[in-house]
Write a protein that holds these residues in place. Structure first.
Motif, short mmCIF file in Angstrom:
data_model
loop_
_atom_site.label_atom_id
_atom_site.label_comp_id
_atom_site.label_asym_id
_atom_site.label_seq_id
_atom_site.Cartn_x
_atom_site.Cartn_y
_atom_site.Cartn_z
N TRP A 1 0.83 -1.20 0.00
CA TRP A 1 0.00 0.00 0.00
C TRP A 1 0.86 1.25 0.00
O TRP A 1 0.57 2.23 -0.70
N GLN A 2 1.93 1.22 0.79
CA GLN A 2 2.86 2.34 0.82
C GLN A 2 3.50 2.56 -0.54
O GLN A 2 3.74 3.68 -0.97
N GLU A 3 3.78 1.45 -1.21
CA GLU A 3 4.38 1.55 -2.55
C GLU A 3 3.44 2.26 -3.51
O GLU A 3 3.85 3.15 -4.26
N LYS A 4 2.17 1.83 -3.50
CA LYS A 4 1.19 2.46 -4.38
C LYS A 4 1.04 3.93 -4.06
O LYS A 4 0.97 4.79 -4.96
N ARG A 5 0.99 4.24 -2.78
CA ARG A 5 0.88 5.63 -2.35
C ARG A 5 2.08 6.44 -2.80
O ARG A 5 1.95 7.57 -3.29
N PHE A 6 3.26 5.87 -2.64
CA PHE A 6 4.46 6.56 -3.09
C PHE A 6 4.44 6.77 -4.61
O PHE A 6 4.79 7.85 -5.10
N GLN A 7 4.04 5.75 -5.35
CA GLN A 7 4.00 5.86 -6.80
C GLN A 7 3.08 6.98 -7.25
O GLN A 7 3.39 7.74 -8.17
N TYR B 1 2.19 9.75 -5.57
CA TYR B 1 2.81 11.04 -5.30
C TYR B 1 4.03 11.28 -6.18
O TYR B 1 4.27 12.40 -6.64
N ASN B 2 4.79 10.22 -6.44
CA ASN B 2 5.98 10.37 -7.26
C ASN B 2 5.62 10.71 -8.70
O ASN B 2 6.29 11.51 -9.35
N GLU B 3 4.54 10.10 -9.22
CA GLU B 3 4.10 10.42 -10.58
C GLU B 3 3.68 11.88 -10.70
O GLU B 3 3.99 12.57 -11.67
N ARG B 4 2.97 12.35 -9.66
CA ARG B 4 2.57 13.76 -9.66
C ARG B 4 3.78 14.67 -9.58
O ARG B 4 3.87 15.69 -10.28
N CYS B 5 4.73 14.30 -8.71
CA CYS B 5 5.94 15.09 -8.55
C CYS B 5 6.73 15.15 -9.86
O CYS B 5 7.18 16.21 -10.29
N THR B 6 6.88 14.00 -10.51
CA THR B 6 7.62 13.92 -11.77
C THR B 6 6.93 14.73 -12.85
O THR B 6 7.58 15.43 -13.64
N PHE B 7 5.59 14.65 -12.90
CA PHE B 7 4.84 15.42 -13.90
C PHE B 7 5.10 16.91 -13.76
O PHE B 7 5.34 17.61 -14.75
N LYS C 1 7.27 24.25 -9.62
CA LYS C 1 8.26 23.88 -8.61
C LYS C 1 7.59 23.67 -7.25
O LYS C 1 7.84 22.66 -6.57
N VAL C 2 6.71 24.59 -6.87
CA VAL C 2 6.01 24.47 -5.59
C VAL C 2 5.11 23.24 -5.59
O VAL C 2 5.04 22.49 -4.60
N LEU C 3 4.42 22.98 -6.71
CA LEU C 3 3.55 21.81 -6.79
C LEU C 3 4.34 20.51 -6.69
O LEU C 3 3.90 19.55 -6.05
N ALA C 4 5.53 20.48 -7.30
CA ALA C 4 6.35 19.27 -7.24
C ALA C 4 6.76 18.96 -5.81
O ALA C 4 6.63 17.82 -5.34
N TYR C 5 7.24 19.96 -5.10
CA TYR C 5 7.70 19.72 -3.73
C TYR C 5 6.54 19.63 -2.74
O TYR C 5 6.70 19.11 -1.63
N CYS D 1 4.13 17.67 -3.35
CA CYS D 1 3.90 16.23 -3.36
C CYS D 1 4.75 15.55 -2.30
O CYS D 1 4.30 14.64 -1.59
N VAL D 2 6.00 15.99 -2.19
CA VAL D 2 6.89 15.44 -1.17
C VAL D 2 6.36 15.77 0.22
O VAL D 2 6.29 14.91 1.11
N TYR D 3 5.97 17.03 0.41
CA TYR D 3 5.45 17.47 1.71
C TYR D 3 4.20 16.68 2.09
O TYR D 3 4.07 16.21 3.23
N SER D 4 3.28 16.51 1.14
CA SER D 4 2.02 15.82 1.42
C SER D 4 2.27 14.35 1.74
O SER D 4 1.60 13.77 2.60
N TYR D 5 3.21 13.75 1.06
CA TYR D 5 3.50 12.33 1.31
C TYR D 5 3.92 12.11 2.76
O TYR D 5 3.47 11.17 3.42
N TYR D 6 4.77 12.96 3.27
CA TYR D 6 5.30 12.78 4.62
C TYR D 6 4.34 13.27 5.71
O TYR D 6 4.49 12.91 6.88
N ASN D 7 3.37 14.10 5.35
CA ASN D 7 2.50 14.69 6.37
C ASN D 7 1.04 14.32 6.16
O ASN D 7 0.14 15.06 6.54
N GLN D 8 0.80 13.17 5.58
CA GLN D 8 -0.55 12.76 5.23
C GLN D 8 -1.48 12.67 6.45
O GLN D 8 -2.66 12.91 6.36
N ASP D 9 -0.95 12.33 7.61
CA ASP D 9 -1.79 12.09 8.78
C ASP D 9 -1.98 13.31 9.68
O ASP D 9 -2.63 13.22 10.71
N THR D 10 -1.42 14.43 9.30
CA THR D 10 -1.55 15.62 10.14
C THR D 10 -2.91 16.28 9.91
O THR D 10 -3.51 16.16 8.84
#
Length: 243
Positions: free
Chosen positions: A152-158, A160-166, A208-212, A214-223
Protein backbone atom coordinates in the motif's frame (compact mmCIF):
# COMPACT_ATOMS: atom_id res chain seq x y z
CA UNK A 1 63.40 24.42 -14.11
CA UNK A 2 61.84 22.41 -17.01
CA UNK A 3 61.28 19.51 -14.61
CA UNK A 4 59.52 21.74 -12.12
CA UNK A 5 57.43 23.27 -14.91
CA UNK A 6 56.29 19.86 -16.13
CA UNK A 7 55.61 18.67 -12.59
CA UNK A 8 53.57 21.73 -11.60
CA UNK A 9 51.69 21.80 -14.90
CA UNK A 10 50.66 18.18 -14.43
CA UNK A 11 49.51 18.78 -10.88
CA UNK A 12 47.49 21.82 -11.92
CA UNK A 13 45.80 19.98 -14.80
CA UNK A 14 44.92 17.12 -12.42
CA UNK A 15 43.45 19.57 -9.87
CA UNK A 16 46.01 18.43 -7.30
CA UNK A 17 48.09 21.57 -7.02
CA UNK A 18 46.60 22.90 -3.75
CA UNK A 19 48.23 20.16 -1.68
CA UNK A 20 51.21 19.86 -3.97
CA UNK A 21 54.54 19.12 -2.27
CA UNK A 22 58.14 18.84 -3.39
CA UNK A 23 58.59 15.79 -5.68
CA UNK A 24 61.39 14.53 -3.44
CA UNK A 25 59.65 11.97 -1.23
CA UNK A 26 61.40 13.03 1.98
CA UNK A 27 60.54 16.70 1.50
CA UNK A 28 57.10 17.98 2.50
CA UNK A 29 57.67 21.60 1.46
CA UNK A 30 54.95 23.15 -0.68
CA UNK A 31 55.69 25.50 -3.57
CA UNK A 32 54.49 29.05 -2.97
CA UNK A 33 52.21 30.96 -5.31
CA UNK A 34 55.09 33.27 -6.26
CA UNK A 35 57.25 30.25 -7.10
CA UNK A 36 54.53 28.73 -9.29
CA UNK A 37 54.06 32.03 -11.14
CA UNK A 38 57.80 32.20 -11.78
CA UNK A 39 57.96 28.64 -13.15
CA UNK A 40 54.72 28.22 -15.12
CA UNK A 41 54.39 30.57 -18.08
CA UNK A 42 51.23 29.26 -19.79
CA UNK A 43 48.30 31.61 -19.26
CA UNK A 44 45.81 28.74 -19.51
CA UNK A 45 47.62 26.74 -16.83
CA UNK A 46 47.88 29.79 -14.57
CA UNK A 47 44.15 30.40 -15.03
CA UNK A 48 43.44 26.80 -13.92
CA UNK A 49 45.72 27.31 -10.92
CA UNK A 50 43.87 30.46 -9.87
CA UNK A 51 40.52 28.65 -10.19
CA UNK A 52 41.88 25.88 -7.97
CA UNK A 53 42.90 28.46 -5.35
CA UNK A 54 39.45 30.05 -5.53
CA UNK A 55 37.72 26.66 -5.12
CA UNK A 56 39.88 25.91 -2.09
CA UNK A 57 39.09 29.29 -0.56
CA UNK A 58 35.33 28.81 -0.98
CA UNK A 59 35.54 25.30 0.48
CA UNK A 60 37.37 26.62 3.53
CA UNK A 61 34.87 29.41 4.23
CA UNK A 62 31.77 28.14 6.01
CA UNK A 63 29.73 31.18 4.97
CA UNK A 64 30.53 30.83 1.25
CA UNK A 65 29.19 28.36 -1.28
CA UNK A 66 28.83 27.90 -5.02
CA UNK A 67 25.52 28.35 -6.79
CA UNK A 68 23.96 24.88 -7.10
CA UNK A 69 22.35 25.41 -10.51
CA UNK A 70 22.75 22.00 -12.26
CA UNK A 71 23.03 23.77 -15.61
CA UNK A 72 26.29 25.29 -14.39
CA UNK A 73 27.03 28.60 -12.69
CA UNK A 74 30.33 29.90 -11.31
CA UNK A 75 28.75 32.43 -8.96
CA UNK A 76 29.90 32.43 -5.32
CA UNK A 77 27.09 32.98 -2.81
CA UNK A 78 27.31 34.39 0.71
CA UNK A 79 25.14 32.29 3.04
CA UNK A 80 24.98 34.90 5.81
CA UNK A 81 22.14 37.32 5.32
CA UNK A 82 20.50 35.30 2.54
CA UNK A 83 17.02 34.40 3.68
CA UNK A 84 14.92 31.62 2.22
CA UNK A 85 14.11 32.28 -1.41
CA UNK A 86 17.18 34.39 -2.18
CA UNK A 87 18.19 33.87 -5.78
CA UNK A 88 21.62 33.83 -7.41
CA UNK A 89 22.32 37.28 -8.83
CA UNK A 90 23.84 35.75 -11.96
CA UNK A 91 21.47 32.94 -13.02
CA UNK A 92 18.48 33.48 -10.65
CA UNK A 93 18.69 29.88 -9.36
CA UNK A 94 17.36 29.48 -5.81
CA UNK A 95 19.58 27.22 -3.68
CA UNK A 96 19.02 25.47 -0.36
CA UNK A 97 21.81 26.22 2.13
CA UNK A 98 20.66 23.74 4.76
CA UNK A 99 21.00 20.42 2.90
CA UNK A 100 22.64 18.84 -0.13
CA UNK A 101 19.57 19.05 -2.36
CA UNK A 102 20.50 21.26 -5.34
CA UNK A 103 17.64 23.76 -5.07
CA UNK A 104 15.19 25.32 -2.64
CA UNK A 105 12.33 22.87 -2.11
CA UNK A 106 9.55 24.70 -0.24
CA UNK A 107 7.15 23.49 1.15
CA UNK A 108 9.05 20.20 1.65
CA UNK A 109 11.58 20.27 4.49
CA UNK A 110 15.24 19.28 4.17
CA UNK A 111 14.55 16.01 5.99
CA UNK A 112 11.83 15.25 3.45
CA UNK A 113 14.30 15.64 0.59
CA UNK A 114 16.95 13.32 1.95
CA UNK A 115 15.67 9.90 0.93
CA UNK A 116 13.01 7.23 1.08
CA UNK A 117 13.74 4.14 3.18
CA UNK A 118 12.23 0.66 3.19
CA UNK A 119 11.04 0.05 6.74
CA UNK A 120 11.84 -3.67 6.53
CA UNK A 121 15.25 -3.89 4.86
CA UNK A 122 16.42 -0.24 5.26
CA UNK A 123 17.08 0.18 1.54
CA UNK A 124 17.30 3.90 0.81
CA UNK A 125 16.57 5.52 -2.54
CA UNK A 126 16.27 9.01 -3.97
CA UNK A 127 12.87 10.73 -4.15
CA UNK A 128 13.50 12.25 -7.53
CA UNK A 129 15.27 9.57 -9.60
CA UNK A 130 14.58 6.41 -7.53
CA UNK A 131 18.24 5.42 -7.75
CA UNK A 132 19.56 3.54 -4.71
CA UNK A 133 21.50 5.30 -2.00
CA UNK A 134 23.44 2.13 -1.35
CA UNK A 135 24.56 -0.42 -3.98
CA UNK A 136 23.62 -3.56 -2.03
CA UNK A 137 19.91 -3.40 -2.85
CA UNK A 138 19.03 -2.00 -6.27
CA UNK A 139 15.27 -2.46 -6.57
CA UNK A 140 12.89 -1.48 -3.79
CA UNK A 141 9.90 -2.85 -5.64
CA UNK A 142 11.45 -6.35 -5.83
CA UNK A 143 12.24 -6.36 -2.11
CA UNK A 144 11.30 -9.77 -0.64
CA UNK A 145 10.28 -8.06 2.60
CA UNK A 146 7.25 -6.38 0.99
CA UNK A 147 4.02 -7.06 2.90
CA UNK A 148 0.50 -5.81 2.34
CA UNK A 149 1.13 -2.55 4.21
CA UNK A 150 4.35 -2.02 2.30
CA UNK A 151 2.50 -2.70 -0.95
CA UNK A 152 0.00 0.00 0.00
CA UNK A 153 2.86 2.34 0.82
CA UNK A 154 4.38 1.55 -2.55
CA UNK A 155 1.19 2.46 -4.38
CA UNK A 156 0.88 5.63 -2.35
CA UNK A 157 4.46 6.56 -3.09
CA UNK A 158 4.00 5.86 -6.80
CA UNK A 159 0.97 8.15 -6.93
CA UNK A 160 2.81 11.04 -5.30
CA UNK A 161 5.98 10.37 -7.26
CA UNK A 162 4.10 10.42 -10.58
CA UNK A 163 2.57 13.76 -9.66
CA UNK A 164 5.94 15.09 -8.55
CA UNK A 165 7.62 13.92 -11.77
CA UNK A 166 4.84 15.42 -13.90
CA UNK A 167 5.27 18.85 -12.33
CA UNK A 168 9.06 18.69 -12.77
CA UNK A 169 8.60 17.89 -16.48
CA UNK A 170 6.00 20.64 -16.81
CA UNK A 171 8.44 23.04 -15.19
CA UNK A 172 11.09 22.07 -17.75
CA UNK A 173 8.54 22.74 -20.51
CA UNK A 174 7.89 26.22 -19.07
CA UNK A 175 11.64 26.92 -19.11
CA UNK A 176 11.88 25.74 -22.72
CA UNK A 177 8.87 27.86 -23.66
CA UNK A 178 10.39 30.94 -22.04
CA UNK A 179 13.66 30.40 -23.93
CA UNK A 180 11.78 30.03 -27.22
CA UNK A 181 9.80 33.21 -26.62
CA UNK A 182 12.98 35.06 -25.69
CA UNK A 183 14.49 34.17 -29.09
CA UNK A 184 11.31 35.15 -30.95
CA UNK A 185 11.30 38.44 -29.09
CA UNK A 186 14.56 39.38 -30.79
CA UNK A 187 12.98 39.13 -34.27
CA UNK A 188 11.96 42.37 -36.03
CA UNK A 189 8.29 43.38 -36.21
CA UNK A 190 7.38 41.23 -33.22
CA UNK A 191 5.29 42.99 -30.60
CA UNK A 192 6.32 43.16 -26.96
CA UNK A 193 6.13 39.70 -25.37
CA UNK A 194 7.18 40.67 -21.87
CA UNK A 195 3.84 39.61 -20.41
CA UNK A 196 4.26 36.12 -21.90
CA UNK A 197 7.76 35.83 -20.43
CA UNK A 198 6.39 36.87 -17.04
CA UNK A 199 3.70 34.19 -17.34
CA UNK A 200 6.35 31.55 -18.08
CA UNK A 201 8.29 32.57 -14.98
CA UNK A 202 5.13 32.23 -12.88
CA UNK A 203 4.58 28.78 -14.42
CA UNK A 204 8.11 27.71 -13.50
CA UNK A 205 7.67 28.76 -9.88
CA UNK A 206 4.19 27.25 -9.58
CA UNK A 207 5.32 23.90 -10.99
CA UNK A 208 8.26 23.88 -8.61
CA UNK A 209 6.01 24.47 -5.59
CA UNK A 210 3.55 21.81 -6.79
CA UNK A 211 6.35 19.27 -7.24
CA UNK A 212 7.70 19.72 -3.73
CA UNK A 213 4.17 19.89 -2.32
CA UNK A 214 3.90 16.23 -3.36
CA UNK A 215 6.89 15.44 -1.17
CA UNK A 216 5.45 17.47 1.71
CA UNK A 217 2.02 15.82 1.42
CA UNK A 218 3.50 12.33 1.31
CA UNK A 219 5.30 12.78 4.62
CA UNK A 220 2.50 14.69 6.37
CA UNK A 221 -0.55 12.76 5.23
CA UNK A 222 -1.79 12.09 8.78
CA UNK A 223 -1.55 15.62 10.14
CA UNK A 224 -4.72 17.61 10.85
CA UNK A 225 -3.75 20.48 8.56
CA UNK A 226 -3.37 18.30 5.45
CA UNK A 227 -6.96 18.85 4.28
CA UNK A 228 -6.25 22.56 3.93
CA UNK A 229 -2.89 21.90 2.29
CA UNK A 230 -4.45 19.50 -0.23
CA UNK A 231 -7.20 22.01 -1.03
CA UNK A 232 -4.67 24.78 -1.60
CA UNK A 233 -2.50 22.47 -3.70
CA UNK A 234 -5.49 21.42 -5.81
CA UNK A 235 -6.47 25.05 -6.33
CA UNK A 236 -2.93 26.01 -7.33
CA UNK A 237 -2.76 23.06 -9.72
CA UNK A 238 -6.03 24.02 -11.43
CA UNK A 239 -4.94 27.65 -11.84
CA UNK A 240 -1.49 26.59 -13.06
CA UNK A 241 -2.97 24.23 -15.65
CA UNK A 242 -5.25 27.04 -16.82
CA UNK A 243 -2.28 29.40 -17.17
Amino acid sequence: QPCWREYLTTRIEQNMVVNCTCPISECRAQPTTAFIYSIVSSEDIIAKYEKALLRRYVECCSNLTWCTNPQGCDQILLKDGLGYGAACSKCSWISCFNCNFPEAHYPASCSHMSRMTCAKCNHGFCWRCLKPWRPNHKDYYNCSAMVSKAAWQEKRFQDYNERCTFHHHAREFAVSLRNSISSIREMPKIRNLTFVLDACKVLEQARKVLAYSCVYSYYNQDTESMDIVEQQTESLELLTNAL
